[in-house]
Design a protein around this motif. Structure first.
Motif, PDB file in Angstrom:
ATOM      1  N   TYR A 178       4.601  17.320 -11.805  1.00  0.00           N
ATOM      2  CA  TYR A 178       3.171  17.598 -11.876  1.00  0.00           C
ATOM      3  C   TYR A 178       2.674  18.222 -10.572  1.00  0.00           C
ATOM      4  N   LEU A 179       1.719  19.123 -10.708  1.00  0.00           N
ATOM      5  CA  LEU A 179       1.122  19.751  -9.532  1.00  0.00           C
ATOM      6  C   LEU A 179      -0.029  18.910  -8.986  1.00  0.00           C
ATOM      7  N   THR A 180      -0.806  18.342  -9.881  1.00  0.00           N
ATOM      8  CA  THR A 180      -1.940  17.521  -9.468  1.00  0.00           C
ATOM      9  C   THR A 180      -1.669  16.093  -9.869  1.00  0.00           C
ATOM     10  N   ILE A 181      -1.659  15.231  -8.894  1.00  0.00           N
ATOM     11  CA  ILE A 181      -1.252  13.862  -9.169  1.00  0.00           C
ATOM     12  C   ILE A 181      -1.833  12.946  -8.103  1.00  0.00           C
ATOM     13  N   ALA A 182      -1.982  11.686  -8.421  1.00  0.00           N
ATOM     14  CA  ALA A 182      -2.517  10.725  -7.470  1.00  0.00           C
ATOM     15  C   ALA A 182      -1.427   9.770  -7.008  1.00  0.00           C
ATOM     16  N   PHE A 183      -1.543   9.353  -5.742  1.00  0.00           N
ATOM     17  CA  PHE A 183      -0.567   8.446  -5.141  1.00  0.00           C
ATOM     18  C   PHE A 183      -1.271   7.198  -4.637  1.00  0.00           C
ATOM     19  N   PHE A 184      -0.558   6.095  -4.716  1.00  0.00           N
ATOM     20  CA  PHE A 184      -1.141   4.805  -4.377  1.00  0.00           C
ATOM     21  C   PHE A 184      -0.165   3.958  -3.576  1.00  0.00           C
ATOM     22  N   TRP A 185      -0.734   3.052  -2.826  1.00  0.00           N
ATOM     23  CA  TRP A 185      -0.028   1.885  -2.341  1.00  0.00           C
ATOM     24  C   TRP A 185      -0.737   0.667  -2.906  1.00  0.00           C
ATOM     25  N   TYR A 186       0.038  -0.195  -3.574  1.00  0.00           N
ATOM     26  CA  TYR A 186      -0.463  -1.468  -4.069  1.00  0.00           C
ATOM     27  C   TYR A 186       0.184  -2.591  -3.264  1.00  0.00           C
ATOM     28  N   VAL A 187      -0.554  -3.667  -3.099  1.00  0.00           N
ATOM     29  CA  VAL A 187      -0.036  -4.840  -2.400  1.00  0.00           C
ATOM     30  C   VAL A 187      -0.135  -6.044  -3.322  1.00  0.00           C
ATOM     31  N   GLN A 188       0.907  -6.839  -3.298  1.00  0.00           N
ATOM     32  CA  GLN A 188       0.925  -8.065  -4.111  1.00  0.00           C
ATOM     33  C   GLN A 188       1.212  -9.251  -3.194  1.00  0.00           C
ATOM     34  N   TYR A 189       0.212 -10.090  -3.023  1.00  0.00           N
ATOM     35  CA  TYR A 189       0.388 -11.322  -2.253  1.00  0.00           C
ATOM     36  C   TYR A 189       1.015 -12.386  -3.152  1.00  0.00           C
ATOM     37  N   LEU A 236       3.579   4.442   4.345  1.00  0.00           N
ATOM     38  CA  LEU A 236       2.499   3.537   4.724  1.00  0.00           C
ATOM     39  C   LEU A 236       2.752   3.037   6.143  1.00  0.00           C
ATOM     40  N   GLN A 237       1.714   3.037   6.966  1.00  0.00           N
ATOM     41  CA  GLN A 237       1.865   2.629   8.355  1.00  0.00           C
ATOM     42  C   GLN A 237       0.707   1.750   8.810  1.00  0.00           C
ATOM     43  N   LYS A 238       1.030   0.939   9.796  1.00  0.00           N
ATOM     44  CA  LYS A 238      -0.004   0.136  10.446  1.00  0.00           C
ATOM     45  C   LYS A 238       0.387   0.002  11.908  1.00  0.00           C
ATOM     46  N   SER A 239      -0.563   0.122  12.787  1.00  0.00           N
ATOM     47  CA  SER A 239      -0.260   0.135  14.217  1.00  0.00           C
ATOM     48  C   SER A 239       0.021  -1.252  14.772  1.00  0.00           C
ATOM     49  N   SER A 240      -0.545  -2.266  14.138  1.00  0.00           N
ATOM     50  CA  SER A 240      -0.369  -3.621  14.631  1.00  0.00           C
ATOM     51  C   SER A 240      -0.321  -4.594  13.450  1.00  0.00           C
ATOM     52  N   ALA A 241       0.860  -5.034  13.113  1.00  0.00           N
ATOM     53  CA  ALA A 241       1.023  -5.902  11.941  1.00  0.00           C
ATOM     54  C   ALA A 241       0.454  -7.299  12.198  1.00  0.00           C
ATOM     55  N   GLN A 242      -0.127  -7.869  11.164  1.00  0.00           N
ATOM     56  CA  GLN A 242      -0.694  -9.213  11.217  1.00  0.00           C
ATOM     57  C   GLN A 242       0.083 -10.145  10.282  1.00  0.00           C
ATOM     58  N   LEU A 243       0.045 -11.430  10.598  1.00  0.00           N
ATOM     59  CA  LEU A 243       0.745 -12.400   9.762  1.00  0.00           C
ATOM     60  C   LEU A 243       0.288 -12.303   8.310  1.00  0.00           C
ATOM     61  N   SER A 244      -0.986 -12.041   8.111  1.00  0.00           N
ATOM     62  CA  SER A 244      -1.560 -11.973   6.765  1.00  0.00           C
ATOM     63  C   SER A 244      -1.114 -10.733   5.993  1.00  0.00           C
ATOM     64  N   ASP A 245      -0.420  -9.814   6.658  1.00  0.00           N
ATOM     65  CA  ASP A 245       0.087  -8.626   5.972  1.00  0.00           C
ATOM     66  C   ASP A 245       1.372  -8.905   5.193  1.00  0.00           C
ATOM     67  N   SER A 246       1.948 -10.057   5.405  1.00  0.00           N
ATOM     68  CA  SER A 246       3.174 -10.413   4.687  1.00  0.00           C
ATOM     69  C   SER A 246       2.910 -10.415   3.186  1.00  0.00           C
ATOM     70  N   ALA A 247       3.616  -9.562   2.481  1.00  0.00           N
ATOM     71  CA  ALA A 247       3.382  -9.381   1.048  1.00  0.00           C
ATOM     72  C   ALA A 247       4.406  -8.391   0.515  1.00  0.00           C
ATOM     73  N   LEU A 248       4.302  -8.113  -0.775  1.00  0.00           N
ATOM     74  CA  LEU A 248       5.141  -7.114  -1.444  1.00  0.00           C
ATOM     75  C   LEU A 248       4.307  -5.850  -1.618  1.00  0.00           C
ATOM     76  N   TYR A 249       4.843  -4.721  -1.176  1.00  0.00           N
ATOM     77  CA  TYR A 249       4.117  -3.464  -1.222  1.00  0.00           C
ATOM     78  C   TYR A 249       4.811  -2.484  -2.164  1.00  0.00           C
ATOM     79  N   TYR A 250       4.013  -1.910  -3.058  1.00  0.00           N
ATOM     80  CA  TYR A 250       4.522  -0.937  -4.003  1.00  0.00           C
ATOM     81  C   TYR A 250       3.878   0.429  -3.741  1.00  0.00           C
ATOM     82  N   CYS A 251       4.706   1.453  -3.749  1.00  0.00           N
ATOM     83  CA  CYS A 251       4.222   2.829  -3.766  1.00  0.00           C
ATOM     84  C   CYS A 251       4.219   3.277  -5.228  1.00  0.00           C
ATOM     85  N   ALA A 252       3.222   4.060  -5.611  1.00  0.00           N
ATOM     86  CA  ALA A 252       3.119   4.453  -7.013  1.00  0.00           C
ATOM     87  C   ALA A 252       2.519   5.846  -7.147  1.00  0.00           C
ATOM     88  N   LEU A 253       2.828   6.493  -8.260  1.00  0.00           N
ATOM     89  CA  LEU A 253       2.196   7.767  -8.573  1.00  0.00           C
ATOM     90  C   LEU A 253       1.685   7.743 -10.002  1.00  0.00           C
TER      91      LEU A 253
END
Lengths: 113, 112
Positions: free
Chosen positions: A29-40, A76-93
């Motif tokens: 696809y030429l036009t498409i959306a991208f996501f990051w989902y997080v699951q705690y 996906l990036q973060k400059s300073s990780a926090q304890l509360s960031d611990s989770a499962l991360y999904y990339c999606a289109l």
């Protein structure tokens, strides 16, 4: 068909240090959306970031990602990780109609003190 | 605040039995989805409906059958469960192109 690849199953980082989760994709696809989902733990997945614009940085909750169509990536990036960031991360289109959202295999982020 | 409601949250059943999962969304979205999340946390689309019409039907065994009475409801029936059907079934809704998915809490199925 469309596919999303997350190469790391587990990423461990010390609190306060930067973190990067990789995501690449294949699509016709030429036009498409991208996501990051997080699951705690014991919760449903929820959207963290969304983008459909090439080379534009998107930010939310301290995380940021930039869609690069030239390299088919949406890391996906973060400059300073926090304890509360611990989770499962999904990339999606999402297909152009929004009828089919394809998820990567997920990356578990573990932030330690 | 939850806007996608799934029942039951948890179900244990024996091989060969029939099970149904119900999903309702109060967001006014046109599109609803069923996803399967397995023990490795892989999230795979099974079906999507738009205004009661089946749009996406991935390679899913025939014992799985979705049902939609209106755009706010999407149910999933499994006619004769197999051990590999043990998973969390996640219902979601969304609206329009490039839409964000809103997930329910999930329905965990354990087949013994």
């Amino acid at each position: 068909g469309d596919s999303v690849t997350q190469t790391e199953g587990l990423v461990t980082v010390t609190e306060g240090l930067p973190v990067k989760l990789n995501c690449t994709y294949q699509t016709t696809y030429l036009t498409i959306a991208f996501f990051w989902y997080v699951q705690y733990l014991n919760e449903a997945p929820q959207v963290l970031l969304k983008s459909s614009t090439d080379n534009k940085r998107t930010e939310h909750q301290g995380f940021h990602a930039t869609l690069h169509k030239s390299s088919s990536s949406f890391h996906l990036q973060k400059s300073s990780a926090q304890l509360s960031d611990s989770a499962l991360y999904y990339c999606a289109l999402s297909d152009p109609g929004g009828y089919k959202v394809v998820f990567g295999s997920g990356t578990r982020l573990l932030v330690s003190p | 605040e939850t806007a996608v409601f799934q029942t039951p949250n948890y179900h244990v059943t024996q091989v060969g039995n029939e099970v149904s999962f119900n999903c309702k969304q109060t967001l006014g979205h046109d599109t609803m989805y069923w996803y399967k999340q397995d023990s490795k946390k892989l999230l795979k689309i099974m079906f999507s409906y738009n205004n009661k019409q089946l749009i996406v039907n991935e390679t899913v065994p025939r014992r799985f059958s979705p049902q939609s009475s209106d755009k706010a409801h999407l149910n999933l029936r499994i006619k004769s469960v197999e051990p590999e059907d043990s998973a969390v079934y996640l219902c979601a809704s969304g609206q329009g192109a490039g839409n964000t998915l809103y997930f329910g809490e999930g329905s965990r199925l354990i087949v013994v």
